[in-house]
Design a protein around this motif. Structure first.
Motif, PDB file in Angstrom:
ATOM      1  N   GLY A 383      23.251  38.411  51.116  1.00  0.00           N
ATOM      2  CA  GLY A 383      23.939  37.362  50.384  1.00  0.00           C
ATOM      3  C   GLY A 383      25.430  37.583  50.268  1.00  0.00           C
ATOM      4  O   GLY A 383      26.225  36.641  50.406  1.00  0.00           O
ATOM      5  N   VAL A 384      25.833  38.810  50.005  1.00  0.00           N
ATOM      6  CA  VAL A 384      27.254  39.121  49.890  1.00  0.00           C
ATOM      7  C   VAL A 384      27.933  38.919  51.244  1.00  0.00           C
ATOM      8  O   VAL A 384      29.037  38.362  51.334  1.00  0.00           O
ATOM      9  CB  VAL A 384      27.454  40.558  49.368  1.00  0.00           C
ATOM     10  N   ALA A 385      27.264  39.352  52.324  1.00  0.00           N
ATOM     11  CA  ALA A 385      27.831  39.171  53.659  1.00  0.00           C
ATOM     12  C   ALA A 385      27.974  37.693  53.999  1.00  0.00           C
ATOM     13  O   ALA A 385      29.008  37.266  54.537  1.00  0.00           O
ATOM     14  CB  ALA A 385      26.949  39.869  54.697  1.00  0.00           C
ATOM     15  N   ILE A 386      26.955  36.908  53.693  1.00  0.00           N
ATOM     16  CA  ILE A 386      27.014  35.471  53.995  1.00  0.00           C
ATOM     17  C   ILE A 386      28.147  34.805  53.215  1.00  0.00           C
ATOM     18  O   ILE A 386      28.883  33.958  53.754  1.00  0.00           O
ATOM     19  CB  ILE A 386      25.661  34.803  53.681  1.00  0.00           C
ATOM     20  N   SER A 387      28.302  35.190  51.957  1.00  0.00           N
ATOM     21  CA  SER A 387      29.389  34.616  51.158  1.00  0.00           C
ATOM     22  C   SER A 387      30.748  34.979  51.745  1.00  0.00           C
ATOM     23  O   SER A 387      31.679  34.158  51.736  1.00  0.00           O
ATOM     24  CB  SER A 387      29.286  35.102  49.709  1.00  0.00           C
ATOM     25  N   LYS A 388      30.869  36.190  52.257  1.00  0.00           N
ATOM     26  CA  LYS A 388      32.108  36.586  52.925  1.00  0.00           C
ATOM     27  C   LYS A 388      32.327  35.733  54.179  1.00  0.00           C
ATOM     28  O   LYS A 388      33.443  35.230  54.419  1.00  0.00           O
ATOM     29  CB  LYS A 388      32.034  38.068  53.298  1.00  0.00           C
ATOM     30  N   LEU A 389      31.285  35.569  54.971  1.00  0.00           N
ATOM     31  CA  LEU A 389      31.390  34.790  56.203  1.00  0.00           C
ATOM     32  C   LEU A 389      31.733  33.332  55.916  1.00  0.00           C
ATOM     33  O   LEU A 389      32.406  32.672  56.722  1.00  0.00           O
ATOM     34  CB  LEU A 389      30.079  34.868  56.981  1.00  0.00           C
ATOM     35  N   GLN A 390      31.278  32.819  54.758  1.00  0.00           N
ATOM     36  CA  GLN A 390      31.524  31.423  54.388  1.00  0.00           C
ATOM     37  C   GLN A 390      32.826  31.246  53.608  1.00  0.00           C
ATOM     38  O   GLN A 390      33.188  30.118  53.242  1.00  0.00           O
ATOM     39  CB  GLN A 390      30.353  30.884  53.545  1.00  0.00           C
ATOM     40  N   GLY A 391      33.498  32.344  53.300  1.00  0.00           N
ATOM     41  CA  GLY A 391      34.777  32.254  52.597  1.00  0.00           C
ATOM     42  C   GLY A 391      34.666  32.028  51.110  1.00  0.00           C
ATOM     43  O   GLY A 391      35.628  31.569  50.476  1.00  0.00           O
ATOM     44  N   VAL A 392      33.505  32.351  50.512  1.00  0.00           N
ATOM     45  CA  VAL A 392      33.323  32.102  49.077  1.00  0.00           C
ATOM     46  C   VAL A 392      33.005  33.388  48.313  1.00  0.00           C
ATOM     47  O   VAL A 392      32.508  33.334  47.178  1.00  0.00           O
ATOM     48  CB  VAL A 392      32.197  31.065  48.834  1.00  0.00           C
ATOM     49  N   LEU A 393      33.290  34.535  48.892  1.00  0.00           N
ATOM     50  CA  LEU A 393      32.921  35.801  48.262  1.00  0.00           C
ATOM     51  C   LEU A 393      33.576  35.976  46.897  1.00  0.00           C
ATOM     52  O   LEU A 393      32.927  36.407  45.935  1.00  0.00           O
ATOM     53  CB  LEU A 393      33.287  36.972  49.177  1.00  0.00           C
ATOM     54  N   ASP A 394      34.843  35.630  46.796  1.00  0.00           N
ATOM     55  CA  ASP A 394      35.535  35.795  45.510  1.00  0.00           C
ATOM     56  C   ASP A 394      34.868  34.960  44.419  1.00  0.00           C
ATOM     57  O   ASP A 394      34.725  35.417  43.273  1.00  0.00           O
ATOM     58  CB  ASP A 394      37.009  35.392  45.636  1.00  0.00           C
ATOM     59  N   ARG A 395      34.454  33.758  44.780  1.00  0.00           N
ATOM     60  CA  ARG A 395      33.869  32.886  43.752  1.00  0.00           C
ATOM     61  C   ARG A 395      32.503  33.392  43.296  1.00  0.00           C
ATOM     62  O   ARG A 395      32.209  33.413  42.098  1.00  0.00           O
ATOM     63  CB  ARG A 395      33.746  31.452  44.265  1.00  0.00           C
ATOM     64  N   ILE A 396      31.634  33.803  44.228  1.00  0.00           N
ATOM     65  CA  ILE A 396      30.285  34.201  43.822  1.00  0.00           C
ATOM     66  C   ILE A 396      30.289  35.557  43.112  1.00  0.00           C
ATOM     67  O   ILE A 396      29.342  35.891  42.391  1.00  0.00           O
ATOM     68  CB  ILE A 396      29.314  34.202  45.020  1.00  0.00           C
ATOM     69  N   ALA A 397      31.365  36.339  43.288  1.00  0.00           N
ATOM     70  CA  ALA A 397      31.473  37.621  42.593  1.00  0.00           C
ATOM     71  C   ALA A 397      32.116  37.476  41.219  1.00  0.00           C
ATOM     72  O   ALA A 397      31.942  38.344  40.351  1.00  0.00           O
ATOM     73  CB  ALA A 397      32.287  38.610  43.437  1.00  0.00           C
ATOM     74  N   GLN A 398      32.820  36.378  40.992  1.00  0.00           N
ATOM     75  CA  GLN A 398      33.573  36.201  39.756  1.00  0.00           C
ATOM     76  C   GLN A 398      32.710  36.274  38.487  1.00  0.00           C
ATOM     77  O   GLN A 398      33.131  36.879  37.490  1.00  0.00           O
ATOM     78  CB  GLN A 398      34.332  34.870  39.791  1.00  0.00           C
ATOM     79  N   PRO A 399      31.512  35.693  38.451  1.00  0.00           N
ATOM     80  CA  PRO A 399      30.720  35.788  37.212  1.00  0.00           C
ATOM     81  C   PRO A 399      30.421  37.215  36.771  1.00  0.00           C
ATOM     82  O   PRO A 399      30.168  37.455  35.585  1.00  0.00           O
ATOM     83  CB  PRO A 399      29.425  35.037  37.569  1.00  0.00           C
ATOM     84  N   PHE A 400      30.449  38.166  37.695  1.00  0.00           N
ATOM     85  CA  PHE A 400      30.124  39.555  37.373  1.00  0.00           C
ATOM     86  C   PHE A 400      31.360  40.392  37.054  1.00  0.00           C
ATOM     87  O   PHE A 400      31.230  41.581  36.752  1.00  0.00           O
ATOM     88  CB  PHE A 400      29.369  40.205  38.539  1.00  0.00           C
ATOM     89  N   ALA A 401      32.544  39.794  37.151  1.00  0.00           N
ATOM     90  CA  ALA A 401      33.765  40.526  36.875  1.00  0.00           C
ATOM     91  C   ALA A 401      33.815  40.917  35.394  1.00  0.00           C
ATOM     92  O   ALA A 401      33.372  40.151  34.530  1.00  0.00           O
ATOM     93  CB  ALA A 401      34.984  39.687  37.238  1.00  0.00           C
ATOM     94  N   PRO A 402      34.326  42.110  35.069  1.00  0.00           N
ATOM     95  CA  PRO A 402      34.405  42.532  33.657  1.00  0.00           C
ATOM     96  C   PRO A 402      35.235  41.529  32.848  1.00  0.00           C
ATOM     97  O   PRO A 402      36.280  41.052  33.300  1.00  0.00           O
ATOM     98  CB  PRO A 402      35.115  43.885  33.744  1.00  0.00           C
ATOM     99  N   LYS A 403      34.730  41.190  31.684  1.00  0.00           N
ATOM    100  CA  LYS A 403      35.437  40.261  30.816  1.00  0.00           C
ATOM    101  C   LYS A 403      36.563  41.008  30.084  1.00  0.00           C
ATOM    102  O   LYS A 403      36.472  42.203  29.840  1.00  0.00           O
ATOM    103  CB  LYS A 403      34.481  39.653  29.785  1.00  0.00           C
ATOM    104  N   PRO A 404      37.639  40.312  29.737  1.00  0.00           N
ATOM    105  CA  PRO A 404      38.734  40.957  28.997  1.00  0.00           C
ATOM    106  C   PRO A 404      38.232  41.636  27.727  1.00  0.00           C
ATOM    107  O   PRO A 404      37.458  41.045  26.965  1.00  0.00           O
ATOM    108  CB  PRO A 404      39.682  39.788  28.681  1.00  0.00           C
ATOM    109  N   GLY A 405      38.627  42.882  27.547  1.00  0.00           N
ATOM    110  CA  GLY A 405      38.229  43.604  26.354  1.00  0.00           C
ATOM    111  C   GLY A 405      36.908  44.322  26.497  1.00  0.00           C
ATOM    112  O   GLY A 405      36.456  45.016  25.572  1.00  0.00           O
ATOM    113  N   LYS A 406      36.214  44.167  27.665  1.00  0.00           N
ATOM    114  CA  LYS A 406      34.943  44.831  27.887  1.00  0.00           C
ATOM    115  C   LYS A 406      35.098  45.847  29.016  1.00  0.00           C
ATOM    116  O   LYS A 406      35.867  45.632  29.953  1.00  0.00           O
ATOM    117  CB  LYS A 406      33.841  43.830  28.236  1.00  0.00           C
ATOM    118  N   ALA A 407      34.350  46.923  28.915  1.00  0.00           N
ATOM    119  CA  ALA A 407      34.376  47.934  29.961  1.00  0.00           C
ATOM    120  C   ALA A 407      33.702  47.408  31.201  1.00  0.00           C
ATOM    121  O   ALA A 407      32.801  46.581  31.141  1.00  0.00           O
ATOM    122  CB  ALA A 407      33.677  49.214  29.485  1.00  0.00           C
ATOM    123  N   ALA A 408      34.096  47.944  32.355  1.00  0.00           N
ATOM    124  CA  ALA A 408      33.487  47.516  33.611  1.00  0.00           C
ATOM    125  C   ALA A 408      32.065  48.005  33.717  1.00  0.00           C
ATOM    126  O   ALA A 408      31.724  49.017  33.138  1.00  0.00           O
ATOM    127  CB  ALA A 408      34.321  48.047  34.786  1.00  0.00           C
TER     128      ALA A 408
END
Length: 408
Positions: A383-408
């Motif tokens: 899935g991660v590879a396909i998202s990279k190939l489709q140019g949407v990797l940054d978007r599909i990874a964004q929900p999992f990014a650490p929120k401000p004020g929270k540890a990674a």
């Protein structure tokens, strides 16, 4: 059918029983299970191939015990049996090292050292204590090396409960709690929109395991879940009075879904969720970047967790190689491994692309990730590879990014 046998294979914790031939591994498994599940004989080498048995080990949950061949097996065939036992260890979460009344030998010391190198928790079991208990020297060795141990006599039906309690106490913290798939990205009452394509690869009359697990988690967490095909996604979004808290889609339709879902609505894929649930998402994302640096003649390994009949549009064997060749513009070579097979000569590959691993436990996936990192080979998942190939990797990874004020 027991709860343990109904649990998905990838959701069970794996416990391997290892030891010399005739140490009583099979008898010990029968003692722990409370059933005659393996053949017991005084003849060394009775167990040849690993024998699996599901069990509900409360309060830990569903586990699979593996009875293995003796680690001191001899001859060409014996070495193949030892290699099969070693493969079980590579996907185990814990191990029981079984010793008979003769006590510790160099075999046990060697294997306990290897288990420590694998960072695999283990419990030493002094078996056959009706014949002889552990010597003072063996007890001292365990104390000096911080090796937990228990005593057992299978003929006297003694030690089983103490061993099972010790296994729970020995289990890593991550085995004692279920990590979220997507449940930490929404709250009770929130709307989860699941996009499920129905194509040739979709199983007739049912959903695939990642989709089922995402839906079950939503029910457990009190969320509202709606399931649509990609062809009905636009209509479903228009019918909602409030935007969904999260949209999760199959990777194969992520390009179309990305165009239909407004940018302010969080979007990800089932496979991305499993990259975090079963492995390490940042490592998988970093591995996908290797798709930008492929050269003519490079070899790529496609790793599948389950064996299945490959169809004309098989994702791992047909679609991904085609998409990667098209993206890179290079002539590339692809190898495929399935099940628990994983090559020793990883250095020949420029990239490993793993499936979502819904049929493997997290420990096995993490061992593969660590082995690839040790060899300097990038690894990602479908899935991660396909998202990279489709140019949407940054978007599909964004929900999992650490929120401000929270540890990674």
């Amino acid at each position: 059918m027991s709860i343990a046998n109904r649990a998905p294979r990838g959701s069970r914790h794996t416990i391997a029983l290892i030891g010399r031939r005739n140490a009583g591994k099979s008898s010990l498994l029968n003692l722990l299970i409370g059933q005659q599940v393996t053949i017991v004989s005084d003849r060394p080498g009775t167990t040849t191939d690993p024998v699996a048995k599901g069990y509900e080990l409360l309060p830990l949950g569903p586990v699979t015990f593996y009875d293995t061949a003796g680690l001191d097996d001899e001859g060409e065939l014996g070495q193949l049996r030892v290699a099969a036992s070693r493969k079980v260890l590579y996907r185990a979460d814990m191990a029981l090292v079984v010793v008979d009344d003769s006590g510790l030998t160099e075999y046990e010391r060697h294997w306990m050292s290897e288990l420590n190198q694998l960072k695999l928790p283990f419990l030493l079991v002094f078996n056959k204590t009706d014949l002889a208990g552990p010597s003072a020297a063996d007890r001292a060795y365990c104390d000096d090396h911080n090796i937990p141990y228990q005593l057992a006599s299978c003929t006297q039906n003694e030690g089983g409960d103490a061993i099972k309690l010790a296994l729970y106490e020995l289990a890593p913290a991550e085995l004692k709690c279920t990590p979220p798939l997507l449940g930490d990205l929404y709250g009770p009452g929130d709307h989860l929109l699941c996009v499920v394509p129905i194509d040739m690869a979709a199983p007739v009359g049912r959903l695939i395991l990642p989709q089922v697990q995402v839906l079950r988690e939503a029910l457990d967490r009190g969320a509202l879940a709606t399931v649509v095909k990609e062809s009905e996604l636009k209509q479903a979004l228009a019918m909602m009075t409030t935007p969904p808290a999260l949209v999760v889609a199959d990777s194969q339709v992520i390009d179309e879904v990305d165009r239909l879902v407004p940018g302010h609505i969080p979007l990800t894929t089932y496979s991305t969720a499993f990259a975090r649930f079963k492995g390490d998402l940042p490592i998988m994302i970093e591995g996908a970047e290797a798709l930008d640096s492929l050269a003519h003649g490079d070899r790529i390994l496609i790793a599948e967790a389950c064996n299945h009949h490959a169809q004309d549009d098989d994702i791992g064997r047909v679609k991904l190689p085609r998409w990667i060749r098209r993206y890179s513009g290079k002539e590339l070579n692809f190898d495929v491994v399935a099940g628990h097979d994983f090559p020793d000569d990883l250095e020949q590959y420029k990239l490993v692309v793993h499936c979502g691993a819904c049929m493997q436990n997290r420990n096995e996936v993490m061992r593969r990730l660590r082995e690839c990192q040790r060899r300097g080979v990038p690894i990602t998942n479908y899935g991660v590879a396909i998202s990279k190939l489709q140019g949407v990797l940054d978007r599909i990874a964004q929900p999992f990014a650490p929120k401000p004020g929270k540890a990674a």
